[in-house]
Design an enzyme around this catalytic site. Structure first.
Site, PDB file in Angstrom:
ATOM      1  N   GLN A   1       2.243  -6.091  -3.180  1.00 55.48           N
ATOM      2  CA  GLN A   1       2.481  -5.986  -1.737  1.00 55.48           C
ATOM      3  C   GLN A   1       3.833  -5.300  -1.464  1.00 55.48           C
ATOM      4  O   GLN A   1       4.229  -4.463  -2.236  1.00 55.48           O
ATOM      5  CB  GLN A   1       2.388  -7.358  -1.049  1.00 55.48           C
ATOM      6  CG  GLN A   1       0.985  -7.966  -1.041  1.00 55.48           C
ATOM      7  CD  GLN A   1       0.637  -8.691  -2.320  1.00 55.48           C
ATOM      8  OE1 GLN A   1       1.450  -9.402  -2.870  1.00 55.48           O
ATOM      9  NE2 GLN A   1      -0.573  -8.508  -2.808  1.00 55.48           N
TER      10      GLN A   1
ATOM     11  N   ASP B   1       0.817  -1.229   0.000  1.00 55.95           N
ATOM     12  CA  ASP B   1       0.000   0.000   0.000  1.00 55.95           C
ATOM     13  C   ASP B   1       0.845   1.271   0.000  1.00 55.95           C
ATOM     14  O   ASP B   1       0.426   2.303   0.528  1.00 55.95           O
ATOM     15  CB  ASP B   1      -0.954   0.033   1.215  1.00 55.95           C
ATOM     16  CG  ASP B   1      -1.861  -1.175   1.251  1.00 55.95           C
ATOM     17  OD1 ASP B   1      -2.296  -1.595   0.176  1.00 55.95           O
ATOM     18  OD2 ASP B   1      -2.111  -1.697   2.358  1.00 55.95           O
TER      19      ASP B   1
ATOM     20  N   LYS C   1       2.229   1.869  -5.190  1.00 54.44           N
ATOM     21  CA  LYS C   1       2.927   1.328  -6.375  1.00 54.44           C
ATOM     22  C   LYS C   1       2.141   1.510  -7.665  1.00 54.44           C
ATOM     23  O   LYS C   1       2.717   1.791  -8.703  1.00 54.44           O
ATOM     24  CB  LYS C   1       3.195  -0.177  -6.202  1.00 54.44           C
ATOM     25  CG  LYS C   1       4.241  -0.513  -5.173  1.00 54.44           C
ATOM     26  CD  LYS C   1       4.404  -2.007  -5.044  1.00 54.44           C
ATOM     27  CE  LYS C   1       3.163  -2.696  -4.533  1.00 54.44           C
ATOM     28  NZ  LYS C   1       2.717  -2.299  -3.200  1.00 54.44           N
TER      29      LYS C   1
ATOM     30  N   GLY D   1      -4.151  -4.242  -4.581  1.00 52.41           N
ATOM     31  CA  GLY D   1      -5.129  -3.228  -4.980  1.00 52.41           C
ATOM     32  C   GLY D   1      -4.359  -2.042  -5.512  1.00 52.41           C
ATOM     33  O   GLY D   1      -3.846  -1.244  -4.739  1.00 52.41           O
ATOM     34  N   HIS D   2      -4.215  -1.970  -6.820  1.00 49.70           N
ATOM     35  CA  HIS D   2      -3.391  -0.920  -7.408  1.00 49.70           C
ATOM     36  C   HIS D   2      -4.297   0.151  -8.018  1.00 49.70           C
ATOM     37  O   HIS D   2      -4.991  -0.084  -9.000  1.00 49.70           O
ATOM     38  CB  HIS D   2      -2.433  -1.506  -8.438  1.00 49.70           C
ATOM     39  CG  HIS D   2      -1.382  -2.371  -7.805  1.00 49.70           C
ATOM     40  ND1 HIS D   2      -0.416  -3.046  -8.503  1.00 49.70           N
ATOM     41  CD2 HIS D   2      -1.142  -2.668  -6.503  1.00 49.70           C
ATOM     42  CE1 HIS D   2       0.375  -3.718  -7.661  1.00 49.70           C
ATOM     43  NE2 HIS D   2      -0.071  -3.504  -6.447  1.00 49.70           N
TER      44      HIS D   2
HETATM   45  P1  IMP Z   1      -3.226 -12.580   1.715  1.00 50.01           P
HETATM   46  O1  IMP Z   1      -2.242 -12.096   0.704  1.00 50.01           O
HETATM   47  O2  IMP Z   1      -4.657 -12.256   1.341  1.00 50.01           O
HETATM   48  O3  IMP Z   1      -3.037 -14.008   2.079  1.00 50.01           O
HETATM   49  O4  IMP Z   1      -2.978 -11.753   3.080  1.00 50.01           O
HETATM   50  C1  IMP Z   1      -1.806 -11.923   3.855  1.00 50.01           C
HETATM   51  C2  IMP Z   1      -1.367 -10.619   4.495  1.00 50.01           C
HETATM   52  O5  IMP Z   1      -0.909  -9.734   3.482  1.00 50.01           O
HETATM   53  C3  IMP Z   1      -2.506  -9.879   5.208  1.00 50.01           C
HETATM   54  O6  IMP Z   1      -1.941  -9.202   6.332  1.00 50.01           O
HETATM   55  C4  IMP Z   1      -2.960  -8.861   4.192  1.00 50.01           C
HETATM   56  O7  IMP Z   1      -3.563  -7.732   4.780  1.00 50.01           O
HETATM   57  C5  IMP Z   1      -1.655  -8.518   3.526  1.00 50.01           C
HETATM   58  N1  IMP Z   1      -1.815  -8.057   2.142  1.00 50.01           N
HETATM   59  C6  IMP Z   1      -2.091  -8.801   1.061  1.00 50.01           C
HETATM   60  N2  IMP Z   1      -2.144  -8.041  -0.036  1.00 50.01           N
HETATM   61  C7  IMP Z   1      -1.878  -6.790   0.345  1.00 50.01           C
HETATM   62  C8  IMP Z   1      -1.747  -5.550  -0.369  1.00 50.01           C
HETATM   63  O8  IMP Z   1      -1.869  -5.441  -1.588  1.00 50.01           O
HETATM   64  N3  IMP Z   1      -1.440  -4.484   0.401  1.00 50.01           N
HETATM   65  C9  IMP Z   1      -1.243  -4.558   1.739  1.00 50.01           C
HETATM   66  N4  IMP Z   1      -1.359  -5.684   2.437  1.00 50.01           N
HETATM   67  C10 IMP Z   1      -1.664  -6.795   1.738  1.00 50.01           C
END
Ligand code: IMP
Length: 417
Positions: A221, A13, A16, A40-41
């Protein structure tokens, strides 16, 4: 021809999508190499906002193309939704996207498993619920489906039978839908992708094309959420670092630059260590000002001060060659800004965490610097210089708003002061 990777230098977040969208005008190809619809871009085209979860952040108004690499786990239904939204404004845009048939499919039960596993965890990770962990788990345990099976009905049926059998035996659990229904569902998705004229091309077939043109690799991420070196187990299940470009047939040695995008403060969504977390009023203020709510889940982001040990760690882990700083404007008007310069780890002062375990035991050691009224101000320049000196990485670009154009170089900033 230029090759640039843009990765998140913190817990995701960092902005990017916007940064990639800004640079995309100079690149023929924008490549996503890992993750899935958990990302989420957010990009702006004029005043219109688009949030892409799977699609690479290509600039729709110029002729760049997007590639979704083999390291990704793709929720095909979600992908189609995103394409349809873009198609309304930019008819024919789907034909500018290419899928590597080696990428894995996120199946409906992956999302169910994701939620189920979260409920079973004593300390939930706070996943996005997009099926990412279970899809990568099935990939590793060889119970996944690659995109290419969609083009071979016999193989698809065979794979589904194997998967159904294994999951039933392992978990003593039945599926909500039959193999027949799943076949129809998956073939429907394929037909829809074909109708939209999305391309299927492997990174092997793209080898020469990618070498003869400019490529921007868009990370997902952030380094501290990387499966291998993030704050495990509070991580995602994919690669968040530049080395993920190997799934598109690239070595990091082929990259001209690896930009780490860093927010002027720190945020994190979900559970896990966050040494500089600020639970005070200031944290709440920054959340409101910075609109710090997840682009994928809408959850409140946790807020903290800038964390230099974490950035030093990200630099080494991901081989960062430059920074792009975002959201310095969110801190505008604060009298003082705190910066974590080192950790106290069980009584030992560390400027650089040795392992991801250090993040769990770290107590932040702060320095306080003067705030700035606007980012075109000497104190913000001093803040940037401080970050550069402490991390050994230069900040080449400054993003000062959500719109694509709201970006300047370090020199522009100096000239405006
Ligand atoms: P997952 O990727 O849905 O399995 O989530 C694992 C961890 O990564 C959680 O703490 C999510 O909030 C975090 N996470 C996954 N994708 C993002 C992103 O695009 N931005 C920020 N945190 C993320």
């Amino acid at each position: 021809m230029k090759k640039l990777a843009v990765v998140g230098a913190q817990w995701g977040d960092e902005g990017k999508g916007k940064v990639v969208n800004y640079f995309s005008r100079d690149f023929e190809w924008i490549v996503r190499f890992s993750g899935g619809a958990n990302a989420g871009h957010t990009i702006y085209v004029g005043d219109k906002k688009y949030v892409n979860h799977l699609l690479p952040s290509i600039n729709p108004v110029i002729d760049s193309k997007g590639f979704l690499g083999a390291g990704m786990v793709i929720d095909v239904g979600q992908l189609i939704e995103e394409l349809k939204i873009l198609e309304r404004e930019f008819p024919g845009i789907s034909s500018r996207f290419y899928l590597d048939p080696e990428a894995f499919i996120v199946l409906p039960w992956h999302k169910e498993e994701d939620l189920l596993l979260e409920r079973m965890r004593k300390v939930p990770i706070g996943t996005t619920g997009r099926g990412i962990g279970p899809a990568y788990t099935d990939k590793a345990s060889r119970e996944g489906l690659k995109l290419f099976v969609l083009f071979d009905e016999v193989l698809l049926r065979e794979r589904l039978e194997t998967i159904y059998h294994m999951k039933r035996s392992k978990y003593n659990r039945d599926f909500a839908v039959s193999i027949e229904e799943m076949l129809v569902y998956l073939q429907g998705l394929r037909a829809e992708l074909e109708r939209l004229s999305v391309n299927f091309t492997s990174a092997v077939d793209m080898y020469r094309v990618f070498r003869s043109t400019s490529v921007l690799f868009e990370g997902a991420q952030g380094v501290l959420l990387d499966l291998d070196f993030g704050t495990y187990p509070f991580v995602t299940s994919g690669a968040c670092m530049a080395h993920g470009v190997s799934s598109v047939g690239f070595s990091t040695f082929e990259l001209d630059s690896v930009y780490g995008v860093l927010k002027a403060y720190t945020t994190r969504v979900g559970a896990g260590p966050f040494p500089t977390e600020e639970l005070s009023e200031v944290g709440g203020l920054l959340r409101e000002r910075g609109k710090e709510f997840g682009a994928t889940t809408g959850r409140e982001r946790r807020i903290g001060w800038l964390d230099l040990p974490a950035l030093r760690y990200a630099k080494i882990r991901s081989g960062l060659t430059g920074f792009v700083i975002t959201k310095g404007d969110v801190l505008n008007g604060l009298d003082e800004v705190k910066v974590c310069v080192a950790y106290d780890v069980d009584g030992v002062v560390k400027e650089l965490p040795s392992t991801s375990y250090d993040f769990f035991r770290a107590k932040p050691i702060y320095e306080t610097v003067s705030g700035w009224p606007v980012t075109d101000h000497i104190n913000f320049l001093k803040y940037m210089t401080f970050i550069e000196r402490e991390t050994g990485v230069e900040i080449d670009y400054i993003s000062y708003g959500p719109k694509t154009e709201e970006m300047k170089t370090r020199n522009d900033l100096i000239m405006n002061i």
